[in-house]
Scaffold this active site. Structure first.
Site, PDB file in Angstrom:
ATOM      1  N   ASP A 263       0.940  -1.283  -0.025  1.00  0.00           N
ATOM      2  CA  ASP A 263      -0.050  -0.103   0.113  1.00  0.00           C
ATOM      3  C   ASP A 263       0.793   1.361  -0.056  1.00  0.00           C
ATOM      4  O   ASP A 263       2.139   1.144   0.376  1.00  0.00           O
ATOM      5  CB  ASP A 263      -0.814   0.132   1.502  1.00  0.00           C
ATOM      6  CG  ASP A 263      -1.917  -0.985   1.272  1.00  0.00           C
ATOM      7  OD1 ASP A 263      -1.944  -1.788   0.179  1.00  0.00           O
ATOM      8  OD2 ASP A 263      -2.891  -1.095   2.130  1.00  0.00           O
TER       9      ASP A 263
ATOM     10  N   HIS B 145       3.778  -2.538   2.873  1.00  0.00           N
ATOM     11  CA  HIS B 145       3.720  -1.070   2.107  1.00  0.00           C
ATOM     12  C   HIS B 145       5.200  -0.668   1.350  1.00  0.00           C
ATOM     13  O   HIS B 145       6.278  -1.185   2.020  1.00  0.00           O
ATOM     14  CB  HIS B 145       3.737  -0.111   3.343  1.00  0.00           C
ATOM     15  CG  HIS B 145       2.365  -0.089   4.162  1.00  0.00           C
ATOM     16  ND1 HIS B 145       2.224  -0.921   5.199  1.00  0.00           N
ATOM     17  CD2 HIS B 145       1.267   0.765   4.205  1.00  0.00           C
ATOM     18  CE1 HIS B 145       0.940  -0.987   5.609  1.00  0.00           C
ATOM     19  NE2 HIS B 145       0.265  -0.138   4.987  1.00  0.00           N
TER      20      HIS B 145
END
Length: 252
Positions: A57, A204
């Site tokens: 992400d 991430h």
């Protein structure tokens, strides 16, 4: 008189709550199984195959994303990148690089706000602007959506459906919390100690001033390969569920 006052208070409270529930769909949330059975939200995919989906992400990032892509390629791993629209506009070449290496792009909003605090129009704008950014950068349209922070309510679910986006979260036991930069070994342990078939792992590719995610992947991927796991995109993982459901129906 006291009973009458009590009844009036209860009546007003119920009316106000009903109005609140209508205006705030988050207050109407049901348990996870309800949304899973309907296919509204996916946390993981039941499968007998030793496949898992890594998701990243908050990118793209000009420094960290290429490092992650390099490690993924080394271990023939495919992944899904849930991108933030304004970063796509800044680094479109990195999103194109992700696609060129066989990875998948998902929508993660344009400015990464907390959707719980947004109304319908603002949510729709966040989704639409990100879809436009992805399309402009790649010529393709995202089919998956992950709300910032994993927050959801009926507005978010409905808008996702209306825009042909499948809402994807992650396995509860596979939140690496790498965004906190907790240390490479803690990220490694979280994944390796909890891995199950069909997991969707949350990581991430943009964490301020940290390369712990790419360093952790250098340990995680070869170890999982030794255990017989392969690494696919979320859409590929979802197709395995469809295949398994079809097999069950045929054999019944």
């Amino acid at each position: 008189m006291l009973k009458l006052k009590t009844l009036l208070i209860v009546s007003v409270t119920v009316t106000l709550y009903a109005g609140y529930a209508d205006a705030h769909p988050a207050s109407q949330l049901r348990d996870r199984s309800y949304y899973e059975e309907r296919g509204d939200i996916v946390w993981e995919v039941p499968t007998e195959k030793k496949t898992i989906a890594f998701t990243f992400d908050d990118g793209p990032d000009q420094r960290q994303t290429p490092k992650i892509l390099e490690v993924l390629e080394q271990y023939q791993a495919k992944a899904t990148f849930f991108v933030v629209g304004d970063r796509v506009d800044r680094f479109p070449e990195i999103v194109r690089m992700e696609l060129s290496k066989g990875h998948e792009i998902g929508n993660h909003s344009y400015h990464h706000p907390s959707f719980q605090n947004l109304g319908r129009d603002s949510i729709l704008s966040e989704l639409t602007k990100t879809q436009q950014a992805i399309s402009q950068a790649t010529g393709q349209t995202a089919l998956l959506f992950r709300p910032p922070g994993g927050s959801y309510n009926q507005y978010i679910i409905n808008i996702s459906k209306e825009n042909n986006l499948q809402l994807i979260l992650w396995s509860w036991h596979q939140d690496t919390k790498d965004w906190k930069a907790p240390g490479v070994q803690r990220i490694v342990n979280k994944v390796l100690n909890n891995v199950r078939n069909g997991d969707i792992i949350l990581m991430h590719d943009y964490v301020y001033n940290s390369s712990q995610t790419s360093e952790a992947l250098k340990i995680i991927l070869p170890e999982l390969q030794k255990r017989g796991y392969s690494f696919v995109t979320v859409s590929q993982l979802l197709s395995q569920k469809d295949d398994q459901d079809h097999h069950i129906k045929v054999t019944q």
